[in-house]
Motif scaffolding. Structure first.
Motif, PDB file in Angstrom:
ATOM      1  N   LEU A  26      73.650  50.833  36.272  1.00 25.47           N
ATOM      2  CA  LEU A  26      74.548  50.625  37.340  1.00 25.47           C
ATOM      3  C   LEU A  26      74.330  51.383  38.607  1.00 25.47           C
ATOM      4  CD1 LEU A  26      77.793  49.818  35.248  1.00 25.47           C
ATOM      5  CD2 LEU A  26      76.007  48.441  35.722  1.00 25.47           C
ATOM      6  N   THR A  27      73.157  51.855  38.789  1.00 28.54           N
ATOM      7  CA  THR A  27      73.084  52.702  39.934  1.00 28.54           C
ATOM      8  C   THR A  27      71.922  52.119  40.892  1.00 28.54           C
ATOM      9  OG1 THR A  27      71.356  54.113  38.807  1.00 28.54           O
ATOM     10  CG2 THR A  27      73.461  54.766  39.142  1.00 28.54           C
ATOM     11  N   GLU A  28      71.162  50.863  40.426  1.00 30.01           N
ATOM     12  CA  GLU A  28      70.151  50.319  41.245  1.00 30.01           C
ATOM     13  C   GLU A  28      70.247  48.840  41.089  1.00 30.01           C
ATOM     14  OE1 GLU A  28      66.170  52.191  40.625  1.00 30.01           O
ATOM     15  OE2 GLU A  28      67.241  53.024  38.810  1.00 30.01           O
ATOM     16  N   LEU A  29      69.774  48.154  42.252  1.00 28.30           N
ATOM     17  CA  LEU A  29      69.849  46.718  42.487  1.00 28.30           C
ATOM     18  C   LEU A  29      68.415  46.504  42.788  1.00 28.30           C
ATOM     19  CD1 LEU A  29      72.793  45.612  44.327  1.00 28.30           C
ATOM     20  CD2 LEU A  29      72.289  45.096  42.048  1.00 28.30           C
ATOM     21  N   ARG A  30      67.714  45.474  42.757  1.00 28.59           N
ATOM     22  CA  ARG A  30      66.381  45.261  43.241  1.00 28.59           C
ATOM     23  C   ARG A  30      66.210  43.558  43.187  1.00 28.59           C
ATOM     24  NH1 ARG A  30      62.034  46.117  38.183  1.00 28.59           N
ATOM     25  NH2 ARG A  30      62.767  44.277  36.966  1.00 28.59           N
ATOM     26  N   GLY A  37      58.725  46.395  43.866  1.00 29.09           N
ATOM     27  CA  GLY A  37      59.324  46.541  45.354  1.00 29.09           C
ATOM     28  C   GLY A  37      60.217  47.771  45.263  1.00 29.09           C
ATOM     29  N   PRO A  38      61.017  47.885  46.455  1.00 24.26           N
ATOM     30  CA  PRO A  38      61.856  49.075  46.498  1.00 24.26           C
ATOM     31  C   PRO A  38      63.400  48.465  45.835  1.00 24.26           C
ATOM     32  CG  PRO A  38      61.628  48.152  48.678  1.00 24.26           C
ATOM     33  CD  PRO A  38      60.554  47.344  47.809  1.00 24.26           C
ATOM     34  N   ALA A  39      64.045  49.354  45.298  1.00 18.49           N
ATOM     35  CA  ALA A  39      65.361  49.066  44.741  1.00 18.49           C
ATOM     36  C   ALA A  39      66.470  49.749  45.780  1.00 18.49           C
ATOM     37  CB  ALA A  39      65.281  49.769  43.364  1.00 18.49           C
ATOM     38  N   LEU A  40      67.555  49.408  45.680  1.00 16.46           N
ATOM     39  CA  LEU A  40      68.698  49.644  46.339  1.00 16.46           C
ATOM     40  C   LEU A  40      69.423  50.683  45.467  1.00 16.46           C
ATOM     41  CD1 LEU A  40      70.810  49.921  48.572  1.00 16.46           C
ATOM     42  CD2 LEU A  40      71.827  47.931  47.736  1.00 16.46           C
ATOM     43  N   ILE A  41      69.642  51.917  45.774  1.00 14.78           N
ATOM     44  CA  ILE A  41      70.112  53.032  45.022  1.00 14.78           C
ATOM     45  C   ILE A  41      71.472  53.468  45.441  1.00 14.78           C
ATOM     46  CG2 ILE A  41      69.577  55.169  43.928  1.00 14.78           C
ATOM     47  CD1 ILE A  41      66.597  54.629  44.100  1.00 14.78           C
ATOM     48  N   GLY A  42      72.303  53.648  44.851  1.00 13.54           N
ATOM     49  CA  GLY A  42      73.700  54.102  45.134  1.00 13.54           C
ATOM     50  C   GLY A  42      74.739  53.942  44.056  1.00 13.54           C
ATOM     51  N   ARG A  43      75.970  53.726  44.439  1.00 10.12           N
ATOM     52  CA  ARG A  43      76.990  53.515  43.430  1.00 10.12           C
ATOM     53  C   ARG A  43      77.376  51.891  43.589  1.00 10.12           C
ATOM     54  NH1 ARG A  43      81.657  56.882  43.116  1.00 10.12           N
ATOM     55  NH2 ARG A  43      82.017  55.357  41.603  1.00 10.12           N
ATOM     56  N   LEU A  47      80.497  49.365  44.717  1.00 14.15           N
ATOM     57  CA  LEU A  47      80.034  48.009  45.550  1.00 14.15           C
ATOM     58  C   LEU A  47      80.683  46.819  44.808  1.00 14.15           C
ATOM     59  CD1 LEU A  47      78.793  46.550  47.874  1.00 14.15           C
ATOM     60  CD2 LEU A  47      76.720  46.533  46.486  1.00 14.15           C
ATOM     61  N   ILE A  48      80.477  46.709  43.468  1.00 13.52           N
ATOM     62  CA  ILE A  48      81.124  45.553  42.834  1.00 13.52           C
ATOM     63  C   ILE A  48      82.541  45.548  42.959  1.00 13.52           C
ATOM     64  CG2 ILE A  48      81.340  44.490  40.469  1.00 13.52           C
ATOM     65  CD1 ILE A  48      78.292  45.728  39.975  1.00 13.52           C
ATOM     66  N   ALA A  49      83.015  46.793  42.843  1.00  9.15           N
ATOM     67  CA  ALA A  49      84.532  46.785  42.928  1.00  9.15           C
ATOM     68  C   ALA A  49      85.270  46.428  44.302  1.00  9.15           C
ATOM     69  CB  ALA A  49      85.168  48.440  42.465  1.00  9.15           C
ATOM     70  N   ALA A  50      84.359  46.909  45.134  1.00 12.81           N
ATOM     71  CA  ALA A  50      84.831  46.586  46.624  1.00 12.81           C
ATOM     72  C   ALA A  50      84.725  45.152  46.838  1.00 12.81           C
ATOM     73  CB  ALA A  50      83.930  47.255  47.696  1.00 12.81           C
ATOM     74  N   VAL A  51      83.695  44.409  46.281  1.00 11.33           N
ATOM     75  CA  VAL A  51      83.666  43.140  46.716  1.00 11.33           C
ATOM     76  C   VAL A  51      84.751  42.316  45.700  1.00 11.33           C
ATOM     77  CG1 VAL A  51      82.104  41.037  46.014  1.00 11.33           C
ATOM     78  CG2 VAL A  51      81.051  43.168  47.120  1.00 11.33           C
ATOM     79  N   ASN A  53      87.418  43.096  44.748  1.00  9.16           N
ATOM     80  CA  ASN A  53      89.085  43.788  45.270  1.00  9.16           C
ATOM     81  C   ASN A  53      89.171  43.304  46.844  1.00  9.16           C
ATOM     82  OD1 ASN A  53      89.607  44.728  42.662  1.00  9.16           O
ATOM     83  ND2 ASN A  53      88.881  46.678  43.249  1.00  9.16           N
ATOM     84  N   GLY A  54      87.920  43.045  47.484  1.00  2.17           N
ATOM     85  CA  GLY A  54      88.299  42.300  49.041  1.00  2.17           C
ATOM     86  C   GLY A  54      88.358  43.336  50.058  1.00  2.17           C
ATOM     87  N   PRO A  55      88.116  44.862  49.962  1.00  2.00           N
ATOM     88  CA  PRO A  55      88.109  45.680  51.209  1.00  2.00           C
ATOM     89  C   PRO A  55      87.137  45.674  52.101  1.00  2.00           C
ATOM     90  CG  PRO A  55      87.554  46.919  49.130  1.00  2.00           C
ATOM     91  CD  PRO A  55      87.982  45.454  48.880  1.00  2.00           C
ATOM     92  N   LEU A  56      86.237  44.861  51.612  1.00  2.23           N
ATOM     93  CA  LEU A  56      85.004  44.596  52.773  1.00  2.23           C
ATOM     94  C   LEU A  56      85.463  43.865  54.050  1.00  2.23           C
ATOM     95  CD1 LEU A  56      82.070  44.476  50.145  1.00  2.23           C
ATOM     96  CD2 LEU A  56      82.878  46.376  51.316  1.00  2.23           C
ATOM     97  N   GLY A  57      86.481  43.284  54.387  1.00  4.94           N
ATOM     98  CA  GLY A  57      86.654  42.501  55.523  1.00  4.94           C
ATOM     99  C   GLY A  57      86.125  41.129  54.987  1.00  4.94           C
TER     100      GLY A  57
END
Length: 58
Positions: A26-30, A37-43, A47-51, A53-57
């Motif tokens: 749960l720390t990488e997306l590709r 290729g490269p992977a997006l690494i982070g929390r 990100l899933i919780a923010a999407v 719960n809607g606080p992204l605007g």
């Protein structure tokens, strides 16, 4: 080096399997079209919780 297991979204079936893949850690997306290729690494869990719960605007 640690082996990472990837899984595709269950919604990826309609576009020739082209979707994002999430690592079991749960720390990488590709991009499934470019698995070496490269992977997006982070929390990604945050990100899933923010999407969800809607606080992204909207």
């Amino acid at each position: 080096m640690k082996q990472v297991r990837w899984r595709k979204s269950s919604y990826s079936g309609g576009n020739n399997g082209q979707c994002v893949e999430l690592a079991h850690t749960l720390t990488e997306l590709r991009d499934s079209k470019n698995p070496t290729g490269p992977a997006l690494i982070g929390r990604i869990d945050a990100l899933i919780a923010a999407v969800k719960n809607g606080p992204l605007g909207h």
